[in-house]
Each structure stands twice: as structure tokens, then as C-alpha cells.
Design a protein around this motif. Structure first.
Motif, PDB file in Angstrom:
ATOM      1  N   ARG A 522       1.043  -1.110   0.233  1.00 58.73           N
ATOM      2  CA  ARG A 522       0.266   0.290   0.014  1.00 58.73           C
ATOM      3  C   ARG A 522       0.570   1.120   0.088  1.00 58.73           C
ATOM      4  NH1 ARG A 522      -5.737  -0.607   0.350  1.00 58.73           N
ATOM      5  NH2 ARG A 522      -6.239  -3.258   0.937  1.00 58.73           N
ATOM      6  N   ASN A 523      -0.083   2.626  -0.930  1.00 55.26           N
ATOM      7  CA  ASN A 523       1.045   3.517  -1.155  1.00 55.26           C
ATOM      8  C   ASN A 523       1.121   4.191  -0.139  1.00 55.26           C
ATOM      9  OD1 ASN A 523      -1.297   4.372  -1.398  1.00 55.26           O
ATOM     10  ND2 ASN A 523      -0.692   5.567  -3.708  1.00 55.26           N
ATOM     11  N   ASP A 524       1.212   5.417   0.467  1.00 50.94           N
ATOM     12  CA  ASP A 524       0.618   6.777   0.912  1.00 50.94           C
ATOM     13  C   ASP A 524      -0.824   6.915   1.446  1.00 50.94           C
ATOM     14  OD1 ASP A 524       2.435   8.081   3.158  1.00 50.94           O
ATOM     15  OD2 ASP A 524       1.617   9.802   2.566  1.00 50.94           O
ATOM     16  N   GLY A 525      -1.087   6.765   0.623  1.00 54.61           N
ATOM     17  CA  GLY A 525      -2.452   7.174   0.438  1.00 54.61           C
ATOM     18  C   GLY A 525      -3.662   5.615   0.653  1.00 54.61           C
ATOM     19  N   ASN A 526      -3.162   4.809   0.910  1.00 58.18           N
ATOM     20  CA  ASN A 526      -3.817   3.871   1.493  1.00 58.18           C
ATOM     21  C   ASN A 526      -4.055   2.644  -0.014  1.00 58.18           C
ATOM     22  OD1 ASN A 526      -4.423   2.326   3.384  1.00 58.18           O
ATOM     23  ND2 ASN A 526      -6.169   2.564   3.856  1.00 58.18           N
ATOM     24  N   LEU A 527      -3.685   2.869  -0.776  1.00 61.65           N
ATOM     25  CA  LEU A 527      -4.412   2.273  -2.516  1.00 61.65           C
ATOM     26  C   LEU A 527      -3.550   0.922  -2.294  1.00 61.65           C
ATOM     27  CD1 LEU A 527      -4.892   5.370  -4.699  1.00 61.65           C
ATOM     28  CD2 LEU A 527      -6.580   3.409  -3.164  1.00 61.65           C
ATOM     29  N   LYS A 528      -3.984   0.144  -3.167  1.00 65.96           N
ATOM     30  CA  LYS A 528      -3.496  -1.308  -3.404  1.00 65.96           C
ATOM     31  C   LYS A 528      -2.618  -0.858  -4.064  1.00 65.96           C
ATOM     32  CE  LYS A 528      -4.896  -5.014  -2.467  1.00 65.96           C
ATOM     33  NZ  LYS A 528      -5.631  -6.704  -2.267  1.00 65.96           N
ATOM     34  N   VAL A 529      -0.926  -1.542  -5.060  1.00 65.33           N
ATOM     35  CA  VAL A 529      -0.006  -1.053  -5.175  1.00 65.33           C
ATOM     36  C   VAL A 529       0.339  -2.787  -5.333  1.00 65.33           C
ATOM     37  CG1 VAL A 529       2.059  -0.271  -6.312  1.00 65.33           C
ATOM     38  CG2 VAL A 529       0.370   0.791  -4.807  1.00 65.33           C
ATOM     39  N   ILE A 530       0.091  -3.042  -7.448  1.00 60.61           N
ATOM     40  CA  ILE A 530       0.459  -4.237  -7.830  1.00 60.61           C
ATOM     41  C   ILE A 530       2.176  -3.975  -8.293  1.00 60.61           C
ATOM     42  CG2 ILE A 530       0.132  -6.284  -9.082  1.00 60.61           C
ATOM     43  CD1 ILE A 530      -1.660  -5.904  -6.001  1.00 60.61           C
ATOM     44  N   PHE A 531       2.767  -5.227  -8.387  1.00 60.38           N
ATOM     45  CA  PHE A 531       4.508  -5.014  -9.323  1.00 60.38           C
ATOM     46  C   PHE A 531       4.848  -5.991  -8.769  1.00 60.38           C
ATOM     47  CE2 PHE A 531       4.602  -3.831  -4.701  1.00 60.38           C
ATOM     48  CZ  PHE A 531       6.030  -4.319  -4.700  1.00 60.38           C
ATOM     49  N   PRO A 532       5.766  -5.920  -9.963  1.00 54.97           N
ATOM     50  CA  PRO A 532       6.241  -7.902 -10.298  1.00 54.97           C
ATOM     51  C   PRO A 532       7.933  -8.229  -9.015  1.00 54.97           C
ATOM     52  CG  PRO A 532       6.570  -6.425 -11.926  1.00 54.97           C
ATOM     53  CD  PRO A 532       5.761  -5.126 -11.689  1.00 54.97           C
ATOM     54  N   ASP A 533       7.408  -8.945  -8.899  1.00 58.09           N
ATOM     55  CA  ASP A 533       8.462  -9.552  -7.658  1.00 58.09           C
ATOM     56  C   ASP A 533       9.717 -10.088  -8.285  1.00 58.09           C
ATOM     57  OD1 ASP A 533      10.104 -11.136  -5.775  1.00 58.09           O
ATOM     58  OD2 ASP A 533       8.598 -12.751  -5.381  1.00 58.09           O
ATOM     59  N   VAL A 534      10.438  -8.964  -8.666  1.00 52.56           N
ATOM     60  CA  VAL A 534      11.895  -8.852  -9.126  1.00 52.56           C
ATOM     61  C   VAL A 534      13.080  -8.725  -8.746  1.00 52.56           C
ATOM     62  CG1 VAL A 534      10.911  -9.112 -11.581  1.00 52.56           C
ATOM     63  CG2 VAL A 534      11.791  -6.991 -10.232  1.00 52.56           C
ATOM     64  N   GLU A 535      13.949  -8.913  -8.872  1.00 53.87           N
ATOM     65  CA  GLU A 535      15.453  -8.393  -7.733  1.00 53.87           C
ATOM     66  C   GLU A 535      15.881  -6.933  -8.609  1.00 53.87           C
ATOM     67  OE1 GLU A 535      18.831 -10.829  -8.995  1.00 53.87           O
ATOM     68  OE2 GLU A 535      18.293 -12.634  -7.602  1.00 53.87           O
ATOM     69  N   MET A 536      15.780  -6.416  -7.209  1.00 52.66           N
ATOM     70  CA  MET A 536      16.515  -4.462  -7.221  1.00 52.66           C
ATOM     71  C   MET A 536      17.387  -4.693  -6.587  1.00 52.66           C
ATOM     72  SD  MET A 536      13.123  -3.388  -4.783  1.00 52.66           S
ATOM     73  CE  MET A 536      12.458  -5.462  -4.985  1.00 52.66           C
ATOM     74  N   GLU A 537      17.740  -3.525  -6.531  1.00 52.84           N
ATOM     75  CA  GLU A 537      18.045  -2.656  -5.728  1.00 52.84           C
ATOM     76  C   GLU A 537      17.999  -1.827  -4.649  1.00 52.84           C
ATOM     77  OE1 GLU A 537      20.787   1.632  -6.356  1.00 52.84           O
ATOM     78  OE2 GLU A 537      20.434   0.388  -8.383  1.00 52.84           O
ATOM     79  N   ASP A 538      19.169  -1.738  -4.163  1.00 52.87           N
ATOM     80  CA  ASP A 538      18.983  -1.798  -2.332  1.00 52.87           C
ATOM     81  C   ASP A 538      19.527  -0.154  -2.265  1.00 52.87           C
ATOM     82  OD1 ASP A 538      19.301  -0.754   0.362  1.00 52.87           O
ATOM     83  OD2 ASP A 538      19.276  -3.096   1.569  1.00 52.87           O
ATOM     84  N   ILE A 539      18.800   0.759  -1.555  1.00 54.76           N
ATOM     85  CA  ILE A 539      19.142   2.324  -1.859  1.00 54.76           C
ATOM     86  C   ILE A 539      20.277   2.309  -1.485  1.00 54.76           C
ATOM     87  CG2 ILE A 539      17.886   3.209   0.002  1.00 54.76           C
ATOM     88  CD1 ILE A 539      17.421   5.605  -2.133  1.00 54.76           C
ATOM     89  N   ASN A 540      20.415   1.858   0.493  1.00 60.92           N
ATOM     90  CA  ASN A 540      21.790   1.922   0.549  1.00 60.92           C
ATOM     91  C   ASN A 540      23.016   0.308   0.543  1.00 60.92           C
ATOM     92  OD1 ASN A 540      20.465   4.015   2.742  1.00 60.92           O
ATOM     93  ND2 ASN A 540      18.597   2.025   3.819  1.00 60.92           N
TER      94      ASN A 540
END
Length: 583
Positions: A522-540
Motif C-alpha cells: 500500500r502507498n501513502d494514500g492507502n491504495l493497493k499497489v501491484i508490482f512484479p516480484d523481481v530483484e532490485m537495488e537496495d538504495i543503501n
């Protein structure tokens, strides 16, 4: 059949209160219990225990004893000092298994956790297998007739299971908890003899005693409505070990007395938890790794902690401009702005939400705090109920359409990008077609991101039940409801389209229910967000590729929307603090 018995307990076990009653009734005489020609030793021992219990019950406190104790200071039940007809051993769960089902609002989810905390402390075990349960407790809702009918239907489903268990050595006990128990009281016990216990929203501490009474073969009920019970010292037990968020009850009851609403009659008068106990619970949730808490209350933003004398000054409540109350202005105490500020400081990486507020209680200081504090979600639930000033007056909402719209504009100016949601009732008493069209126009004017819309269901005890006529035909209610839902979805889709191309901070909840290859959050506005389960970068740590886990914050670029869901592709894992530079 034994006569009706009022177990009227002194001091620690329930003083008389003007808004309460406490009932224990016999449902079957011990003399009528089935017997066999050659009872087993176990059966003889069980009958002896029941007779001993009944004799102690008969010699318990009298009605006059209870009346004499009515003015005694209220204290919480103590396992080490039980009522005279129950022993400490009988209050213990002895590892009996409890199955809990929750119906209705978020408050009921929190109530389930409170009830389980009380029972766990008494030695009960939790099971998620209905077939192996020794006790089944339904935490119920009474807000609409449909909600109650769901429970009646569920009881019919459980009847066969209980009948089967009657033939075993370990009988099954069934209890109704929450608002339905409070509203219908003995009607439930009369209509469904299979129900063993009733416990209202303020009686969960009494569950061990009620279950002990039920073990003797009698029905027991406590629907005492308290003027001060907040369960401040009961730490709710999270029912989902993999949860990333939790509900924290900060107050109980409601004083608004809207003409359609049953809540003041099922949950009682408003009373708020001490700030210190709320902060302690939030800290513990933070230590457990949870990333989001929602502060709960029937009128959450009218919070008023009067437990600390030094803050009980004569300063009155600040209301939203153009709004009024149905009660005398409240003065003094620690208010919602102070609580929200303190909660948001516990853990900067923990999101803070609150529900359900009343539009009247949004002074500028609350809006300013939401705008300034990064971890307070920029999402506000603003129940309108109707777009017609005439209907709003009949509902006793304390504002006109014009005042409500002015507040919407003020909120959007104070909190840029805020997400708004609302509640609407279709077909309230006396609602004309013109009134309905005004509600349609309000939906189009505001363009809510989320909405909760229902057809009106008249409830006994409410002001509308006594003074108004439920004169809108059911088919008209349903037709108007469908029209409102259609317009809401059209406008929500338009509102959500503004998110396409933006980068949103999403708190990951787990895999999507519709696709094992997608994650949802969920985003800040409490809406459901769908996105692929893939590898990603860690910002830190840009050298590391990771997969998002429940409880992680990720940045998602939104590519498409519907009226209820956003979709996008994930950019990286981040923290709430670091995300502000990208969102």
C-alpha cells in the motif's frame, strides 16, 4: 428449570452502572441432564462438580448485596480474587483450545486481539482448526441488519458441530462477543439455546468467568457498558504473526449520537486511553518490527486523555470551521494533536494512520502536523454520509454540505497531494431523488480515492428509529446505491490517473492474491499497489540485488490504475526517511 439469576457482584466484579446490566441465566436444570443406567466414574465426578458449582452459585451475593456495593470504586477483575461462586482453578483455561472469528470493522479486529490476550493469560490455547476447538467465539457487528444476519447464519452452521460434540466427553462452548451481544442481549440466548456465553465490548476481561460458568451447563452473559473501560493495561496479542501493520485502539465509544448510528448504544460513551499506555504499545510494536500502526476509535480525532490532572485546563475543543456537536464542548486533557505528534516520534520508520475520524474534529493544528511529519500518512478518511444539507441535518451530523466542501478545500490546501476517502449512506429516512442527486454531485465534485458506500439499514434504539420513518423502498435504496458506486468508481479512476508516471513509496505486504509472480503493498494514500516480484537495488547498498520482503519499503513507478488499484514496476528497496528525495 432454574429461575433467572442475577449474579450481582460487589466491588471487583462489577458495580451497578446506569448504562449496564449483568446477566447470568440457567439454560438447563441439572436434574434434566441426560443420565445412563450405569454412569461411569468420570460421569459421576463431572456431575458432582456441576452440583458443587450450582450450590456455590445459589449461595452467592444477593441482589441487595449488589445494590449496597453500587457506589464502590470500580476495579478490574482479579484472577486471584474471583467471585465467591467460582474458584481460581475454574477460571483457568487448562489448555482448552479457542477458535476466534472476527466480523465487521477494524475495532473488532483489535477487540479480537484483546479478547485473546485475556484468554491466553488464563491458560487457553489458540487454534485455527475449527474441528479441534473447545470454545468458538464470534466477534460480531451490529452496524447493519445484514451484518447480524451473517452471524445468525453462522450459528446455524455451527449447530451441527455442537450437536456432534454433545455426544463426546468434551462439550463445545460457543460465545457471541461484541456489538451484537450488546444490542440483542437475552434475545440471542432465547433464540439460540446453543449459545453459551455473551460478552459485550466492555466485558472481555470477564471471559474466563463466563466460560467457567458455561462449563457447569449454564448460559452466562456480561453486557456491562463501562464509563471508563479502555483495556489500557491489556496488551493485544497480534493474531497474524506475519503482519506488517497493526491496529492500536486509542479510545472507545462515541458521543456524536448521529440519528442513524447504533454505535453509542453498543459501545457506550466516549473514553480515551492514557497517552502513556498507547505509546508503550506502539513502542512494543516497533520493537517487533511492524512498520505501520493505525490509531483506532469510533471518533478517533476527538481523543481526550484526562488522566493527568495537570492538563485538565479549561481550554475548549477546536472544531473545524462551520461544524458543531450534539454534546457540550469538551474541555481540557491531552488532545489528538498531542497524541499524534508523540506516536509519530516513537519510530520515524513506522507509518502512522488513524480511523475513523469525524469531519468536525480537524482543527488546523492537526492538518499542519500531518503535512509536516513524514511518517504520518497523507491520507484522511472524511465520512460525508450524504451530499444533501437537508439529509445531513436529519442525520444530526453537525454540518452542511457547504461546510463540508469548504473543509475539503482547506485540507487539500493544507496537505498537497492528500488522499481522501469517505462513507456514504443511500436511502436514509426521507431522502428524495433530489437529495440523492446532490450526493452524486458531491462524489463528482470531490473525486475521492476510496469510498465505502451502503444502503441504509434502520437500527433499533437509534434516534431515527424513534423519530423518523424508514420510507425509502428497498429497491430504491439499492438502485441509488448502485448509482453512487458507479459514480464513485468513475471519479476514483480519474483521481488515481494522476498517479501515473509518479514514483510512490510502497510498504510491501506480501504476494498478490491474483498472481504468484507479483507483490502487493500500500502507498501513502492507502491504495493497493501491484508490482512484479523481481530483484532490485537496495538504495543503501547499490552493490547488492535483493527481493522485496513483507515489511520492506520499496519505490514503485506507477504505470496504470483502476478505481481501486495502482500498478507499476519496482525501482529499489529504500527506507521511509530516504524515500522523501524521490517521491
Amino acid at each position: 428449570m432454574h429461575p433467572l439469576q442475577c449474579v450481582l457482584q460487589a466491588q471487583k466484579w462489577g458495580p451497578l452502572a446506569s448504562m449496564s446490566w449483568l446477566l447470568l441465566r440457567t439454560c438447563r436444570a441439572l436434574s434434566n441432564l441426560p443420565s445412563t443406567a450405569c454412569p461411569s466414574p468420570e460421569k459421576q465426578q463431572e456431575d458432582g462438580v456441576r452440583k458443587d458449582f450450582s450450590s456455590r452459585l445459589a449461595t452467592g451475593p444477593t441482589f441487595q448485596h449488589f445494590l449496597r456495593s453500587a457506589s464502590a470504586p470500580q476495579e478490574k477483575p482479579d484472577m486471584e480474587d474471583p467471585p465467591p461462586y467460582v474458584t481460581v482453578e475454574e477460571l483457568l483455561g487448562r489448555q482448552r483450545k479457542v477458535y476466534l472469528e472476527t466480523y465487521g470493522c477494524q475495532m473488532n479486529v483489535n477487540d479480537t486481539e484483546i479478547a485473546w490476550s485475556v484468554l491466553q493469560k488464563s491458560g487457553y490455547l489458540r487454534t485455527r482448526n475449527l474441528q479441534e476447538a473447545d470454545v468458538i467465539l464470534l466477534v460480531t457487528c451490529s452496524i447493519r441488519e445484514k451484518a447480524e444476519q451473517t452471524i445468525w447464519n453462522r450459528l446455524q452452521q455451527l449447530k451441527a458441530l455442537k450437536t456432534k460434540r454433545l455426544r463426546s466427553r468434551v462439550p463445545l462452548r460457543i460465545g457471541i462477543l461484541g456489538c451484537m451481544a450488546e444490542r440483542l442481549k437475552e434475545e440471542i440466548l432465547n433464540r439460540e439455546k446453543m449459545v453459551d456465553i455473551l460478552a459485550g465490548p466492555d466485558a472481555y476481561r470477564d471471559l474466563p468467568r463466563l466460560l467457567a460458568v458455561a462449563e457447569s451447563g449454564q448460559q452466562a452473559a456480561n453486557v456491562l457498558l463501562s464509563l471508563d473501560e479502555t483495556y489500557a493495561d491489556v496488551m493485544p496479542v497480534q493474531t497474524s504473526p506475519s503482519a506488517t501493520s497493526a491496529f492500536v485502539s486509542i479510545m472507545r465509544g462515541c458521543d456524536n449520537m448521529c440519528s442513524y448510528c447504533i454505535v453509542p448504544f453498543t459501545r457506550g460513551r466516549e473514553r480515551s486511553r492514557p497517552v502513556a499506555s498507547i505509546l508503550e504499545e506502539v513502542r512494543k510494536l516497533s520493537e517487533q518490527g511492524l512498520k505501520e500502526v493505525t490509531l483506532l476509535g469510533q471518533n478517533v480525532n476527538s481523543f481526550q486523555d484526562s488522566s493527568e490532572v495537570q492538563f485538565n485546563n479549561a481550554v475548549s475543543t477546536n472544531l473545524s470551521r462551520g461544524f458543531s456537536t450534539n454534546y457540550k464542548p469538551k474541555k481540557g486533557g491531552l488532545r489528538f494533536t498531542y497524541l499524534l505528534d508523540q506516536v509519530s516520534r516513537v519510530d520515524p520508520e513506522m507509518r502512522i494512520r488513524f480511523t475513523s475520524p469525524h469531519p468536525k474534529d480537524f482543527p488546523d493544528e492537526v492538518l499542519q502536523l500531518i503535512h509536516e511529519r513524514d511518517n504520518i500518512c497523507k491520507q484522511i478518511h472524511l465520512p460525508a454520509q450524504s451530499g444533501s444539507s437537508r439529509v445531513l441535518e436529519a442525520m444530526r451530523r453537525g454540518y452542511s454540505r457547504e461546510a463540508y466542501v469548504e473543509l475539503i478545500h482547506h485540507i487539500r490546501e493544507s496537505i498537497p497531494g492528500v488522499s481522501l476517502s469517505s462513507d456514504f449512506i443511500a436511502g436514509f429516512c426521507g431522502e428524495t431523488e433530489e437529495d440523492h442527486l446532490q450526493t452524486v454531485s458531491l462524489l463528482r465534485e470531490v473525486q475521492y480515492n476510496m469510498g465505502f458506500l451502503f444502503a441504509y439499514s434502520m437500527r433499533q434504539k437509534t434516534r431515527a428509529y424513534h423519530r423518523l420513518k424508514d420510507d425509502v423502498p428497498e429497491e430504491v435504496k439499492l438502485r441509488r446505491l448502485e448509482e453512487l458506486i458507479t459514480v464513485f468508481r468513475e471519479e476514483a479512476t480519474k483521481a488515481n490517473m494522476a498517479s501515473v508516471g509518479s514514483t510512490q513509496l510502497v510498504l510491501v505486504e506480501g504476494h498478490s492474491k491474483r498472481s504468484a509472480t507479483d507483490l502487493c503493498g500500500r502507498n501513502d494514500g492507502n491504495l493497493k499497489v501491484i508490482f512484479p516480484d523481481v530483484e532490485m537495488e537496495d538504495i543503501n547498498n547499490s552493490d547488492v540485488r535483493v527481493r522485496a520482503q513483507p515489511g520492506d519499503y520499496v519505490l514503485v513507478k506507477i504505470t496504470s490504475t483502476s478505481s481501486q488499484t495502482l500498478k507499476g514496476h519496482v525501482l529499489c528497496r529504500t527506507t521511509l526517511k530516504d524515500s522523501s528525495a524521490y517521491c
